[in-house]
Write a protein that holds these residues in place. Structure first.
Motif, PDB file in Angstrom:
ATOM      1  N   SER A 100       0.908  -1.301   0.029  1.00  0.00           N
ATOM      2  CA  SER A 100       0.151   0.020   0.123  1.00  0.00           C
ATOM      3  C   SER A 100       1.131   1.259  -0.007  1.00  0.00           C
ATOM      4  O   SER A 100       0.233   2.333  -0.150  1.00  0.00           O
ATOM      5  N   LEU A 101       2.211   1.144   0.153  1.00  0.00           N
ATOM      6  CA  LEU A 101       2.973   2.301   0.339  1.00  0.00           C
ATOM      7  C   LEU A 101       3.408   2.992  -1.216  1.00  0.00           C
ATOM      8  O   LEU A 101       3.647   1.960  -1.995  1.00  0.00           O
ATOM      9  N   PRO A 102       3.477   4.303  -1.204  1.00  0.00           N
ATOM     10  CA  PRO A 102       3.833   4.728  -2.626  1.00  0.00           C
ATOM     11  C   PRO A 102       5.397   4.430  -3.168  1.00  0.00           C
ATOM     12  O   PRO A 102       6.219   4.899  -2.216  1.00  0.00           O
ATOM     13  N   PRO A 103       5.621   3.764  -4.062  1.00  0.00           N
ATOM     14  CA  PRO A 103       6.972   3.543  -4.701  1.00  0.00           C
ATOM     15  C   PRO A 103       7.681   4.503  -5.221  1.00  0.00           C
ATOM     16  O   PRO A 103       7.100   5.520  -5.831  1.00  0.00           O
ATOM     17  N   ARG A 104       9.108   4.855  -4.704  1.00  0.00           N
ATOM     18  CA  ARG A 104       9.756   6.027  -5.345  1.00  0.00           C
ATOM     19  C   ARG A 104      10.741   5.101  -6.194  1.00  0.00           C
ATOM     20  O   ARG A 104      11.334   4.309  -5.770  1.00  0.00           O
ATOM     21  N   PRO A 105      10.811   5.744  -7.701  1.00  0.00           N
ATOM     22  CA  PRO A 105      11.847   5.079  -8.348  1.00  0.00           C
ATOM     23  C   PRO A 105      13.175   5.323  -7.968  1.00  0.00           C
ATOM     24  O   PRO A 105      13.418   6.392  -7.433  1.00  0.00           O
ATOM     25  N   ALA A 106      14.214   4.262  -8.140  1.00  0.00           N
ATOM     26  CA  ALA A 106      15.528   4.690  -7.762  1.00  0.00           C
ATOM     27  C   ALA A 106      16.272   5.391  -8.766  1.00  0.00           C
ATOM     28  O   ALA A 106      17.096   6.223  -8.280  1.00  0.00           O
ATOM     29  N   ASN A 107      15.970   5.492  -9.956  1.00  0.00           N
ATOM     30  CA  ASN A 107      16.430   6.385 -11.035  1.00  0.00           C
ATOM     31  C   ASN A 107      18.032   6.347 -11.088  1.00  0.00           C
ATOM     32  O   ASN A 107      18.870   7.300 -11.061  1.00  0.00           O
ATOM     33  N   ASP A 108      18.724   5.196 -10.874  1.00  0.00           N
ATOM     34  CA  ASP A 108      20.017   4.975 -10.600  1.00  0.00           C
ATOM     35  C   ASP A 108      20.757   4.084 -11.916  1.00  0.00           C
ATOM     36  O   ASP A 108      22.088   3.718 -11.640  1.00  0.00           O
ATOM     37  N   GLY A 109      19.948   4.137 -12.837  1.00  0.00           N
ATOM     38  CA  GLY A 109      20.718   3.318 -13.971  1.00  0.00           C
ATOM     39  C   GLY A 109      21.478   4.349 -15.085  1.00  0.00           C
ATOM     40  O   GLY A 109      21.433   5.462 -14.625  1.00  0.00           O
ATOM     41  N   ASP A 110      22.025   3.559 -15.982  1.00  0.00           N
ATOM     42  CA  ASP A 110      22.705   4.299 -17.060  1.00  0.00           C
ATOM     43  C   ASP A 110      21.689   4.931 -17.971  1.00  0.00           C
ATOM     44  O   ASP A 110      20.974   4.214 -18.616  1.00  0.00           O
ATOM     45  N   THR A 111      21.510   6.285 -18.070  1.00  0.00           N
ATOM     46  CA  THR A 111      20.554   6.771 -19.061  1.00  0.00           C
ATOM     47  C   THR A 111      20.722   6.480 -20.524  1.00  0.00           C
ATOM     48  O   THR A 111      19.788   6.349 -21.157  1.00  0.00           O
ATOM     49  N   ASN A 112      22.026   6.318 -20.835  1.00  0.00           N
ATOM     50  CA  ASN A 112      22.537   5.824 -22.271  1.00  0.00           C
ATOM     51  C   ASN A 112      21.881   4.547 -22.643  1.00  0.00           C
ATOM     52  O   ASN A 112      21.858   4.356 -23.785  1.00  0.00           O
ATOM     53  N   LEU A 113      21.726   3.776 -21.709  1.00  0.00           N
ATOM     54  CA  LEU A 113      21.435   2.348 -22.031  1.00  0.00           C
ATOM     55  C   LEU A 113      19.692   2.144 -22.061  1.00  0.00           C
ATOM     56  O   LEU A 113      19.154   1.387 -22.220  1.00  0.00           O
ATOM     57  N   ALA A 114      18.916   3.252 -21.495  1.00  0.00           N
ATOM     58  CA  ALA A 114      17.470   3.219 -21.195  1.00  0.00           C
ATOM     59  C   ALA A 114      16.877   2.779 -22.272  1.00  0.00           C
ATOM     60  O   ALA A 114      15.763   2.034 -22.202  1.00  0.00           O
ATOM     61  N   ALA A 115      17.051   3.537 -23.630  1.00  0.00           N
ATOM     62  CA  ALA A 115      16.246   3.276 -24.441  1.00  0.00           C
ATOM     63  C   ALA A 115      16.430   1.890 -25.210  1.00  0.00           C
ATOM     64  O   ALA A 115      15.205   1.239 -25.451  1.00  0.00           O
ATOM     65  N   ARG A 116      17.441   1.162 -25.184  1.00  0.00           N
ATOM     66  CA  ARG A 116      17.805   0.130 -25.624  1.00  0.00           C
ATOM     67  C   ARG A 116      16.930  -0.898 -24.732  1.00  0.00           C
ATOM     68  O   ARG A 116      16.258  -2.036 -25.111  1.00  0.00           O
ATOM     69  N   GLY A 117      17.028  -0.769 -23.383  1.00  0.00           N
ATOM     70  CA  GLY A 117      16.319  -1.506 -22.233  1.00  0.00           C
ATOM     71  C   GLY A 117      14.812  -1.378 -22.381  1.00  0.00           C
ATOM     72  O   GLY A 117      14.083  -2.547 -22.626  1.00  0.00           O
ATOM     73  N   ARG A 118      14.257  -0.173 -22.861  1.00  0.00           N
ATOM     74  CA  ARG A 118      12.881  -0.188 -23.108  1.00  0.00           C
ATOM     75  C   ARG A 118      12.333  -1.125 -24.362  1.00  0.00           C
ATOM     76  O   ARG A 118      11.315  -1.654 -24.214  1.00  0.00           O
ATOM     77  N   THR A 119      13.174  -0.886 -25.394  1.00  0.00           N
ATOM     78  CA  THR A 119      12.893  -1.934 -26.279  1.00  0.00           C
ATOM     79  C   THR A 119      12.806  -3.405 -26.075  1.00  0.00           C
ATOM     80  O   THR A 119      11.975  -3.995 -26.510  1.00  0.00           O
ATOM     81  N   ILE A 120      13.877  -3.705 -25.565  1.00  0.00           N
ATOM     82  CA  ILE A 120      14.030  -5.151 -25.177  1.00  0.00           C
ATOM     83  C   ILE A 120      12.846  -5.462 -24.343  1.00  0.00           C
ATOM     84  O   ILE A 120      12.175  -6.530 -24.279  1.00  0.00           O
TER      85      ILE A 120
END
Ligand code: HEC
Ligand code: HEC
Length: 200
Positions: A100-120
């Motif tokens: 029931s608690l609101p989750p906060r995103p960690a936001n600690d990945g590599d931004t340059n890899l995020a687009a490829r991760g999203r596609t996969i």
């Protein structure tokens, strides 16, 4: 109003808010978990965020820790003991409390890899037999029932989990994840973990 009348009103109010108060972060059972899992269950170092996780998944993992089927080093070292004496009712209450608690995103990945991760995440890699994660974990990685929310978990935790299935560690009985994880190479794991760490 007479003295007795006031007492009844006050008791009725206390009765109505009692259960909620018992499950605020000050409850000793919650404190026993947040000591490692961080303030508000938001995760701390190697202990993952529990806030916003699916309650059925939390319960299923508590069972796996208790039955020693989730057997990677940190699970053994930290969680086997933490749930050994946990009553099933407390496990259920803790699971719905953390869910029931609101989750906060960690936001600690590599931004340059995020687009490829999203596609996969959305499409998989058909030519390499990598399944789309979306099919099970949902469009926003929110999870459902015993399938966990992945959105906003920390990069390090996601990466380690995906690597450990490939190394032969176990978790729930009959989970498809060992097969899924073994199909991923190191750069796919890093891309997926990066993307997911930013999803809200
Ligand atoms: C001594 C530290 C410690 C304590 C106390 C602790 N945990 Fe954990 N917990 C961990 C660590 C570390 C992990 C990560 C295990 C891994 O890497 O697989 C974990 C993992 C979990 C997971 C799996 C989450 C997921 O996303 O798969 C659940 C559920 C969990 N803990 C619930 C609890 C509950 C409920 C309590 C209180 C009764 C608790 N923990 C107390 C350290 C702790
Ligand atoms: C066929 C359904 C299915 C597919 C496809 C799938 N998953 Fe899972 N995933 C699950 C289930 C079920 C679990 C819970 C496993 C358990 O109980 O141990 C899980 C657990 C996980 C966890 C552990 C989360 C935590 O909190 O510890 C990660 C990380 C994960 N999946 C990532 C992925 C990624 C990345 C993909 C795509 C490459 C993917 N999954 C594809 C069903 C699936």
């Amino acid at each position: 109003m007479s003295g007795v009348g006031w007492k009844i009103v006050i008791l009725a109010i206390v009765g109505a808010i009692g259960p909620a108060l018992a499950w605020d972060g000050g409850d000793v059972r919650v404190r026993n978990c947040n000591w490692c899992h961080g303030t508000g269950g938001q995760g701390y170092t190697v202990a993952p965020r529990l806030a916003g996780q699916r309650s059925q998944y939390i319960e299923s993992q508590i069972r796996s820790f208790r039955e020693h089927t989730r057997d990677n080093p940190f699970s053994k070292q930290y969680m086997w003991g933490a749930v050994a004496a946990l009553a099933p009712k407390d496990a259920r209450d803790l699971a719905s409390y953390f869910a029931s608690l609101p989750p906060r995103p960690a936001n600690d990945g590599d931004t340059n890899l995020a687009a490829r991760g999203r596609t996969i995440y959305l499409e998989g890699i058909p030519e390499a037999n990598v399944a789309s994660c979306y099919a099970c974990h949902g469009p926003n990685a929110e999870g459902v029932r015993e399938i966990p929310r992945l959105a906003g978990l920390s990069y390090g935790y996601l990466k380690t989990r995906l690597e450990q299935w490939g190394q032969g560690y176990h978790s729930g009985m009959g989970t498809p994840m060992p097969v899924v994880a073994r199909s991923l190479g190191p750069s796919e794991v890093e891309s997926l973990a990066s993307y997911l760490s930013f999803v809200r």
